[in-house]
Design an enzyme around this catalytic site. Structure first.
Site, short mmCIF file in Angstrom:
data_model
loop_
_atom_site.label_atom_id
_atom_site.label_comp_id
_atom_site.label_asym_id
_atom_site.label_seq_id
_atom_site.Cartn_x
_atom_site.Cartn_y
_atom_site.Cartn_z
N SER A 141 6.49 52.90 11.27
CA SER A 141 6.04 54.28 11.09
C SER A 141 6.47 54.80 9.74
O SER A 141 7.53 54.41 9.21
CB SER A 141 6.67 55.13 12.20
OG SER A 141 6.50 56.50 11.94
N TYR A 166 14.16 58.17 17.92
CA TYR A 166 12.90 57.42 17.81
C TYR A 166 12.77 56.78 16.42
O TYR A 166 12.48 55.60 16.29
CB TYR A 166 11.70 58.35 18.08
CG TYR A 166 10.40 57.72 17.66
CD1 TYR A 166 9.83 56.71 18.42
CD2 TYR A 166 9.76 58.08 16.46
CE1 TYR A 166 8.65 56.09 18.02
CE2 TYR A 166 8.60 57.46 16.06
CZ TYR A 166 8.04 56.46 16.83
OH TYR A 166 6.90 55.83 16.43
N LYS A 170 12.69 52.60 14.97
CA LYS A 170 11.73 51.94 14.06
C LYS A 170 12.47 51.32 12.88
O LYS A 170 12.20 50.18 12.48
CB LYS A 170 10.69 52.94 13.56
CG LYS A 170 9.75 53.46 14.63
CD LYS A 170 8.89 52.34 15.20
CE LYS A 170 8.09 52.77 16.39
NZ LYS A 170 7.49 51.65 17.13
P1 NAD Z 1 1.18 54.99 23.38
O1 NAD Z 1 2.30 55.61 24.14
O2 NAD Z 1 -0.19 55.48 23.65
O3 NAD Z 1 1.20 53.40 23.56
C1 NAD Z 1 2.38 52.70 23.84
C2 NAD Z 1 2.10 51.84 25.06
O4 NAD Z 1 3.26 51.06 25.36
C3 NAD Z 1 1.79 52.67 26.31
O5 NAD Z 1 0.60 52.19 26.89
C4 NAD Z 1 2.98 52.44 27.23
O6 NAD Z 1 2.59 52.45 28.60
C5 NAD Z 1 3.47 51.08 26.76
N1 NAD Z 1 4.89 50.83 26.95
C6 NAD Z 1 5.95 51.61 26.61
N2 NAD Z 1 7.09 51.01 26.90
C7 NAD Z 1 6.78 49.79 27.45
C8 NAD Z 1 7.53 48.71 27.95
N3 NAD Z 1 8.87 48.72 27.96
N4 NAD Z 1 6.87 47.62 28.41
C9 NAD Z 1 5.52 47.57 28.41
N5 NAD Z 1 4.76 48.58 27.95
C10 NAD Z 1 5.38 49.67 27.47
O7 NAD Z 1 1.55 55.14 21.83
P2 NAD Z 1 0.67 54.84 20.54
O8 NAD Z 1 0.42 56.11 19.84
O9 NAD Z 1 -0.46 53.96 20.89
O10 NAD Z 1 1.74 54.04 19.68
C11 NAD Z 1 1.80 52.63 19.68
C12 NAD Z 1 2.96 52.18 18.80
O11 NAD Z 1 2.77 52.69 17.49
C13 NAD Z 1 4.32 52.69 19.26
O12 NAD Z 1 5.28 51.69 19.01
C14 NAD Z 1 4.55 53.88 18.35
O13 NAD Z 1 5.93 54.13 18.17
C15 NAD Z 1 3.91 53.40 17.08
N6 NAD Z 1 3.51 54.50 16.19
C16 NAD Z 1 2.71 55.50 16.69
C17 NAD Z 1 2.34 56.54 15.87
C18 NAD Z 1 1.50 57.68 16.40
O14 NAD Z 1 1.50 58.75 15.78
N7 NAD Z 1 0.77 57.52 17.49
C19 NAD Z 1 2.75 56.56 14.53
C20 NAD Z 1 3.55 55.52 14.06
C21 NAD Z 1 3.93 54.50 14.91
C1 WQD Z 2 1.60 67.10 11.91
C2 WQD Z 2 1.68 68.43 11.19
C3 WQD Z 2 3.50 69.81 11.95
C4 WQD Z 2 1.96 70.34 16.02
C5 WQD Z 2 4.74 62.47 14.08
C6 WQD Z 2 6.03 61.70 14.13
C7 WQD Z 2 5.91 60.48 13.27
C8 WQD Z 2 4.69 59.66 13.64
C9 WQD Z 2 3.46 60.48 13.69
C10 WQD Z 2 5.30 58.01 15.23
C11 WQD Z 2 3.11 68.85 10.83
C12 WQD Z 2 2.17 70.44 12.30
C13 WQD Z 2 2.16 69.97 14.71
C14 WQD Z 2 1.60 71.69 16.33
C15 WQD Z 2 1.69 72.18 13.97
N1 WQD Z 2 4.81 59.12 14.96
N2 WQD Z 2 2.03 70.87 13.71
N3 WQD Z 2 1.49 72.54 15.27
O1 WQD Z 2 5.30 65.23 12.72
O2 WQD Z 2 3.72 64.34 10.94
O3 WQD Z 2 4.49 62.86 12.74
O4 WQD Z 2 3.66 61.62 14.52
O5 WQD Z 2 5.86 57.23 14.51
O6 WQD Z 2 7.10 59.77 13.43
O7 WQD Z 2 7.09 62.53 13.67
O8 WQD Z 2 2.89 64.64 13.29
O9 WQD Z 2 1.10 65.71 14.60
O10 WQD Z 2 3.49 66.27 15.15
O11 WQD Z 2 2.51 67.09 13.01
O12 WQD Z 2 1.57 73.00 13.06
O13 WQD Z 2 1.44 72.07 17.48
O14 WQD Z 2 1.20 69.45 12.09
O15 WQD Z 2 4.44 70.77 11.57
O16 WQD Z 2 3.02 69.55 9.61
P1 WQD Z 2 4.17 64.37 12.35
P2 WQD Z 2 2.48 65.92 14.12
#
Ligand code: NAD
Ligand code: WQD
Length: 378
Positions: A141, A166, A170
């Site tokens: 991330s 969290y 990562k």
């Molecule tokens: P998500 O929660 O939709 O998907 C994660 C999946 O993993 C879910 O289906 C959940 O049921 C499964 N899971 C969780 N723990 C588990 C375990 N112990 N065993 C088996 N399955 C398990 O999330 P996402 O948004 O699809 O994110 C996927 C990955 O990408 C995550 O590692 C997340 O940290 C990373 N990521 C997400 C974002 C984002 O903004 N969505 C940004 C950066 C990184």
């Molecule tokens: C985006 C922008 C908020 C909600 C997060 C995690 C990051 C990564 C992606 C996993 C910001 C603003 C938000 C709301 C708002 N995930 N906001 N009102 O914080 O950039 O990233 O998701 O790895 O680790 O921190 O994403 O969608 O929460 O926020 O104004 O109700 O929207 O302040 O500027 P963020 P976000």
């Protein structure tokens, strides 16, 4: 000390996708199937639904028992279950999405986050190693950059302390996975640092389905648009940005999914000429079959920053309604501006994001309006 070879056709390559029923995982499974791979999903459904797996089959045109897609409801902490799955399938590579991802919740439940994300990954890697599977793509991330030292953020930008458990999971897992290669040069690891994934598959069949009130901007805006929530809270309008609201690099989840397919081709030595570079990257000697060894690090973003109000207005265009919003105080831990330099992924992976913010919002709206209660609507 062997590793499965990726020097073969996609059709002969089996990819184990942990968290494959989730938001990014389900879209990645569609793109893997479109590219001809066989896919095995392992997901405990702690934050997803089996309906998503069925929808992936539907989009990819597979019949229910098609051998190209297998699904196991299992926790990656369950060593015996994982061992059985690796014994039943000739897995070549792993794309590892499984993990908890709610930033605020991780502050309240650090033990749960470290167990699930860190210990879960350790168990997964041990079992994979026991089955000679050492090709792994990891969901990292942009959070690992913390308060970024410069914008746009290149992979060389120094990592900073995470501001929540969290983010630490990562950062720690990037270190763990890099150390695997140092200890055993057969490992072939790619760390993908996602920016802000949003949007949904154009079919409207799969998308983001958060439990409870969404923490992230896009699902919140989408639920205001569909009438489930009253008003978007904008967290701060006094940042040093063009309109005062926070700027992020939103990327269409389908573009992001395709980045994983590109990463597998890169690991296989089928694309990219240069060596892994960037802070923490380790350039390994390619294996005799031409596949890579080492640790590659790539940002996956668009390179374009959009403000909170840009997002609200793009979503208004998508849904054809005016969306109420209200300025609220800043949210603790938020940075003002965050967007990626994407040159490395373009040059090495041959991958660029194609879809703009309007398209992301149009697809997100289609998913939300077709499934107002997410997969529970099915
Ligand atoms: P998500 O929660 O939709 O998907 C994660 C999946 O993993 C879910 O289906 C959940 O049921 C499964 N899971 C969780 N723990 C588990 C375990 N112990 N065993 C088996 N399955 C398990 O999330 P996402 O948004 O699809 O994110 C996927 C990955 O990408 C995550 O590692 C997340 O940290 C990373 N990521 C997400 C974002 C984002 O903004 N969505 C940004 C950066 C990184
Ligand atoms: C985006 C922008 C908020 C909600 C997060 C995690 C990051 C990564 C992606 C996993 C910001 C603003 C938000 C709301 C708002 N995930 N906001 N009102 O914080 O950039 O990233 O998701 O790895 O680790 O921190 O994403 O969608 O929460 O926020 O104004 O109700 O929207 O302040 O500027 P963020 P976000």
């Amino acid at each position: 000390m062997a590793n499965k070879s990726l020097a073969k056709n996609h059709a002969d390559t089996c990819v184990l996708v942990t968290g494959g029923a989730g938001f990014i995982g389900s879209h990645t499974c569609v793109e893997l199937l479109n590219a001809g791979y066989a896919v095995v999903i392992v997901d405990d459904l702690s934050n997803s639904s089996e309906v998503a797996v069925n929808r992936v089959r539907q989009i990819a045109g597979l019949v229910p028992d098609d051998p190209r897609l297998a699904f196991y409801k299992a926790n990656i902490l369950d060593r015996e279950a994982l061992d059985r799955i690796f014994s039943e399938h000739d897995v070549d590579a792993i794309i590892h999405f499984a993990g908890f991802k709610a930033v605020g919740e991780s502050v309240q439940k650090p033990l749960e986050y470290y167990w699930n994300n860190v210990a879960g990954t350790l168990v997964l890697c041990e079992v994979a190693r026991d089955h000679d599977v050492k090709n792994l793509v990891f969901s990292s991330s942009a959070t690992v950059y913390g308060e970024p030292e410069f914008i746009p953020i290149t992979e060389d930008c120094p990592k900073h302390d995470a501001t929540n458990p969290y983010g630490w999971t990562k950062s720690m897992l990037e270190q763990v996975l890099s150390d695997l290669y140092v200890g055993d040069n057969e490992w072939n690891v790619v760390l993908l640092r996602y920016f802000n994934p949003i949007g949904a598959h154009e079919s409207g069949l799969i998308g983001e389905d958060p439990k409870g009130i969404p923490n992230n901007l896009l699902p919140y805006v989408a639920q205001v648009a569909v009438g489930k929530l009253a008003c978007v809270g904008v967290f701060g309008d006094d940042y040093d940005t063009p309109d005062g609201t926070g700027v992020r690099d939103y990327i269409h989840v389908v573009d992001l999914a395709r980045g994983h397919v590109a990463a597998l081709d890169w690991m296989a030595g089928k694309v990219g000429t240069g060596e892994p570079r960037g802070l923490g990257s380790v350039a390994g000697e390619p294996a005799a079959d031409g596949t890579r060894r080492g640790v590659g690090i790539f940002n996956l973003g668009t390179g374009t920053g959009s403000s909170v109000l840009d997002v609200v207005h793009a979503f208004e265009r998508a849904c054809g309604k005016t969306l109420p919003y209200e300025i609220k105080p800043r949210r603790a831990g938020d940075v003002a501006i965050n967007y990626a330099a994407c040159d490395k992924a373009r040059e090495e992976l041959g991958w660029v994001a194609e879809y703009d913010l309007d398209r992301m919002c149009a697809d997100s709206w289609r998913w939300q309006s077709m499934n107002p209660d997410g997969y529970a609507s099915a």
